[in-house]
Design a protein around this motif. Structure first.
Motif, PDB file in Angstrom:
ATOM      1  N   LEU A 146       0.830  -1.213   0.000  1.00 49.82           N
ATOM      2  CA  LEU A 146       0.000   0.000   0.000  1.00 49.82           C
ATOM      3  C   LEU A 146       0.863   1.261   0.000  1.00 49.82           C
ATOM      4  N   MET A 147       2.024   1.201   0.660  1.00 48.02           N
ATOM      5  CA  MET A 147       2.944   2.346   0.603  1.00 48.02           C
ATOM      6  C   MET A 147       3.348   2.654  -0.834  1.00 48.02           C
ATOM      7  N   THR A 148       3.649   1.620  -1.599  1.00 49.93           N
ATOM      8  CA  THR A 148       4.098   1.841  -2.975  1.00 49.93           C
ATOM      9  C   THR A 148       2.957   2.243  -3.895  1.00 49.93           C
ATOM     10  N   ARG A 149       1.721   2.206  -3.404  1.00 45.15           N
ATOM     11  CA  ARG A 149       0.592   2.707  -4.177  1.00 45.15           C
ATOM     12  C   ARG A 149       0.172   4.101  -3.720  1.00 45.15           C
ATOM     13  N   GLY A 150       1.033   4.781  -2.990  1.00 46.45           N
ATOM     14  CA  GLY A 150       0.809   6.169  -2.645  1.00 46.45           C
ATOM     15  C   GLY A 150       0.127   6.411  -1.317  1.00 46.45           C
ATOM     16  N   CYS A 151      -0.050   5.379  -0.509  1.00 51.46           N
ATOM     17  CA  CYS A 151      -0.711   5.548   0.795  1.00 51.46           C
ATOM     18  C   CYS A 151       0.327   5.761   1.904  1.00 51.46           C
ATOM     19  N   ARG A 152       0.006   6.669   2.810  1.00 50.23           N
ATOM     20  CA  ARG A 152       0.748   6.707   4.065  1.00 50.23           C
ATOM     21  C   ARG A 152       0.048   5.740   5.001  1.00 50.23           C
ATOM     22  N   VAL A 153       0.796   4.744   5.468  1.00 49.69           N
ATOM     23  CA  VAL A 153       0.185   3.645   6.216  1.00 49.69           C
ATOM     24  C   VAL A 153       0.556   3.736   7.695  1.00 49.69           C
TER      25      VAL A 153
END
Length: 266
Positions: A146-153
């Motif tokens: 999810l990080m690599t899809r632009g989300c701050r997790v």
């Protein structure tokens, strides 16, 4: 050069970057660029004996009067004139060495050392989500995806050290620290879960325990997500990964929250 290598190492851990290159700023002159190319190639050529190369030019400055292909030819021809007798040959499709030229409006950069990045999207460009992080491998992998899809997790860990000891907590703290190297700013929330787990254990049928644990985790995770402006939940669940992760059980867990639940491993 040492600073450049350090920067490259750091940038390789940043989502949203396709590639990193350390280049030389130079005038867009055929002879000067060819001379630099000869210096870069010669050392490799001496150690290998023979080498296939090509020149690739890109012009973001479209007002530059020479086309990219013409620039490739002029620079490549000068390099071949100097080094063809020493084992250098041209192979556009399977080159061992690629001399890249970027002609921009302010400066021209020449480089040969393109390093692949993580690609994906910049962290934060897709919003924030909350990951149900455990000590296994699946939830950290889902978090990273999810990080690599632009989300701050951000992450939440349900701590039941009464049953499992402190080892699980310590491991999750280390995992959160490693994951934060790829985004920075991610928070880890730790929720004491032993009282809820004991209540379910003592008052519910054994066959339903795991699903009921997960339902309570989802409810708590949703509340935390809403308090922290997160727009979805992330889990490492995968169909059939363990006995409790059947399609029916996943549906029974998901229905307790209206939030989007992202399961990148399914």
């Amino acid at each position: 050069l040492v600073d450049a290598e350090k920067c490259t190492a750091h940038l390789k851990s940043v989502p949203g970057i396709s590639s990193i290159s350390v280049g030389n700023s130079i005038e867009p002159d055929f002879d000067k660029i060819a001379s630099l190319g000869i210096d870069l190639i010669q050392e490799k050529l001496e150690s290998l004996g023979q080498l296939k190369f090509c020149v690739r030019t890109r012009r973001s400055n479209k007002s530059f009067p020479i086309t990219s292909k013409e620039f490739d030819f002029e620079v490549g021809a000068r390099i071949m004139e100097a080094l063809s007798s020493k084992g250098l040959s041209v192979d556009i499709n399977r080159a061992d060495f690629i001399l890249e030229v970027e002609i921009g409006p302010q400066e021209t950069i020449v480089f040969d050392n393109r390093v692949s990045g993580l690609c994906g999207l910049p962290v934060g460009s897709s919003g924030q989500v909350l990951s149900l992080l455990s000590g296994g491998i699946d939830s950290p992998v889902s978090t990273f995806k999810l990080m690599t899809r632009g989300c701050r997790v951000h992450s939440v860990f349900f701590d039941n050290r009464t049953f499992l000891g402190r080892g699980g907590y310590d491991k999750v703290v280390r995992l959160a620290q490693v994951l934060n190297r790829y985004q920075g700013g991610g928070k880890l929330f730790v929720v004491p879960f032993e009282d809820i787990q004991v209540a379910i254990r003592d008052n519910c049928h054994d066959i339903n325990r795991v699903v009921l644990y997960r339902r309570m985790m989802y409810r708590i995770a949703q509340a935390l997500a809403q308090l922290n402006n997160c727009h979805g939940l992330v889990t490492g669940e995968s169909v059939g990964q363990v006995a409790s992760q059947t399609l029916k059980n996943l549906a029974a867990v998901s229905c307790v929250t209206p939030m989007s639940v992202f399961r990148p491993l399914i």
